[in-house]
Scaffold this active site. Structure first.
Site, PDB file in Angstrom:
ATOM      1  N   ASP A  48       0.845  -1.190   0.000  1.00 19.80           N
ATOM      2  CA  ASP A  48       0.000   0.000   0.000  1.00 19.80           C
ATOM      3  C   ASP A  48       0.884   1.245   0.000  1.00 19.80           C
ATOM      4  O   ASP A  48       1.720   1.427   0.892  1.00 19.80           O
ATOM      5  CB  ASP A  48      -0.880  -0.028   1.252  1.00 19.80           C
ATOM      6  CG  ASP A  48      -1.993   0.996   1.219  1.00 19.80           C
ATOM      7  OD1 ASP A  48      -1.797   2.091   0.665  1.00 19.80           O
ATOM      8  OD2 ASP A  48      -3.070   0.701   1.785  1.00 19.80           O
ATOM      9  N   GLY A  70      -4.323   4.231  -7.918  1.00 20.69           N
ATOM     10  CA  GLY A  70      -5.374   5.029  -7.313  1.00 20.69           C
ATOM     11  C   GLY A  70      -6.744   4.591  -7.785  1.00 20.69           C
ATOM     12  O   GLY A  70      -6.886   3.733  -8.655  1.00 20.69           O
ATOM     13  N   TYR A 133     -13.987  12.103  -8.330  1.00 26.22           N
ATOM     14  CA  TYR A 133     -12.794  11.546  -8.962  1.00 26.22           C
ATOM     15  C   TYR A 133     -12.039  12.635  -9.717  1.00 26.22           C
ATOM     16  O   TYR A 133     -10.827  12.816  -9.548  1.00 26.22           O
ATOM     17  CB  TYR A 133     -13.169  10.402  -9.896  1.00 26.22           C
ATOM     18  CG  TYR A 133     -12.063   9.996 -10.836  1.00 26.22           C
ATOM     19  CD1 TYR A 133     -10.924   9.364 -10.353  1.00 26.22           C
ATOM     20  CD2 TYR A 133     -12.152  10.246 -12.205  1.00 26.22           C
ATOM     21  CE1 TYR A 133      -9.893   8.992 -11.216  1.00 26.22           C
ATOM     22  CE2 TYR A 133     -11.145   9.883 -13.065  1.00 26.22           C
ATOM     23  CZ  TYR A 133     -10.016   9.255 -12.574  1.00 26.22           C
ATOM     24  OH  TYR A 133      -9.001   8.901 -13.426  1.00 26.22           O
ATOM     25  N   ARG A 171     -18.584   9.452 -28.123  1.00 23.33           N
ATOM     26  CA  ARG A 171     -17.707  10.347 -27.360  1.00 23.33           C
ATOM     27  C   ARG A 171     -16.239  10.060 -27.641  1.00 23.33           C
ATOM     28  O   ARG A 171     -15.405  10.979 -27.682  1.00 23.33           O
ATOM     29  CB  ARG A 171     -18.014  10.206 -25.871  1.00 23.33           C
ATOM     30  CG  ARG A 171     -17.100  10.993 -24.941  1.00 23.33           C
ATOM     31  CD  ARG A 171     -17.572  10.889 -23.504  1.00 23.33           C
ATOM     32  NE  ARG A 171     -16.600  11.445 -22.578  1.00 23.33           N
ATOM     33  CZ  ARG A 171     -15.642  10.749 -21.984  1.00 23.33           C
ATOM     34  NH1 ARG A 171     -15.530   9.440 -22.203  1.00 23.33           N
ATOM     35  NH2 ARG A 171     -14.786  11.346 -21.164  1.00 23.33           N
TER      36      ARG A 171
END
Length: 253
Positions: A48, A70, A133, A171
């Site tokens: 971690d 992340g 986010y 998109r």
């Protein structure tokens, strides 16, 4: 260059690891979950990044970091804070301790996701994040600026669009980053002679791109992929009515 790749087991990590090793780069792959080396030349660190001891193990002897680790989707704020803020700060502090020269940070197009579709953007345009986010990536870009200004750690923030093998929705005709261009952009971000911190767009040479990427061109980035090559394959796919550049992230309430 001795390179540390965080988030090595993630979506982009698994794409880049074999490509970086094939280039002969000494690579240390870091992830919180167990991963197997893709090549005898690759070493791994499992742990971690919020733990300074893991950061020290990962960064010892490194000259550069490609930080992909992340939370990469919209999640509750406590999780995003731990994975995208606390862990990033621990990484930068480790980079300061170990005299790492450069950090290439995976930012996101979701830092500007509330701009309307079709609005042409440059990097000087104000942030308009489309969620928590995207907001965390503002923190990440600010962290890169802080650690350059105060401690001289060079930085490139990649505002990654849609990094996929091929575009699959309307998109993506504007936001797609093909894997070959991703590799090229990462390499230029790691090796181009710079002495500063800068964001760039992580996007291919899409005919319908919304983003002016002159700053990436200054790094020697010359994308060769174009989502328009796939336009006829996805022209009949509905765009779900999204009117902001962040797509589903911006539409979520």
């Amino acid at each position: 260059m001795s390179l540390v790749l965080t988030g090595a087991g993630g979506q982009l990590g698994v794409v880049l690891r074999p490509r970086l090793v094939a280039r002969g780069i000494p690579l240390r792959a870091v992830d919180i979950a167990p991963i197997t080396p893709v090549d005898p030349r690759e070493t791994t660190v499992i742990g971690d990044l919020r733990d300074p001891a893991i950061v020290d193990q990962a960064l010892h002897g490194a000259t550069a970091v490609l930080h992909l680790a992340g939370t990469s989707v919209e999640r509750p704020l406590p999780e995003i804070i731990e994975n995208n803020l606390v862990a990033l700060h621990a990484l930068y502090e480790g980079a300061r301790r170990h005299n790492v020269q450069r950090i290439v940070f995976a930012s996101s197009n979701h830092t500007i996701g509330m701009y309307q579709v079709g609005h042409r953007l440059g990097l000087s345009d104000p942030y308009r994040p489309d969620g928590l986010y995207g907001l965390s990536k503002l923190w990440g870009e600010g962290m890169g600026r802080l650690y350059w200004d105060k401690y001289g750690i060079e930085g490139v923030a990649l505002r990654i669009g849609s990094a996929l093998p091929r575009p699959t929705e309307a998109r993506h005709l504007s936001t797609w980053l093909g894997h070959e261009d991703l590799e090229h952009l990462v390499m230029q971000s790691l090796t181009a002679p710079i002495s500063d911190y800068r964001p760039v767009w992580g996007v291919s040479a899409n005919t319908r791109s919304w983003w002016n990427n002159a700053e990436a061109a200054e790094l020697g980035y010359r994308p060769t992929q174009n989502a328009e090559d796939f336009a006829t394959e996805i022209a009949d796919v509905p765009d779900a009515g999204w009117d902001c550049q962040g797509g589903a992230f911006a539409a979520a309430r």
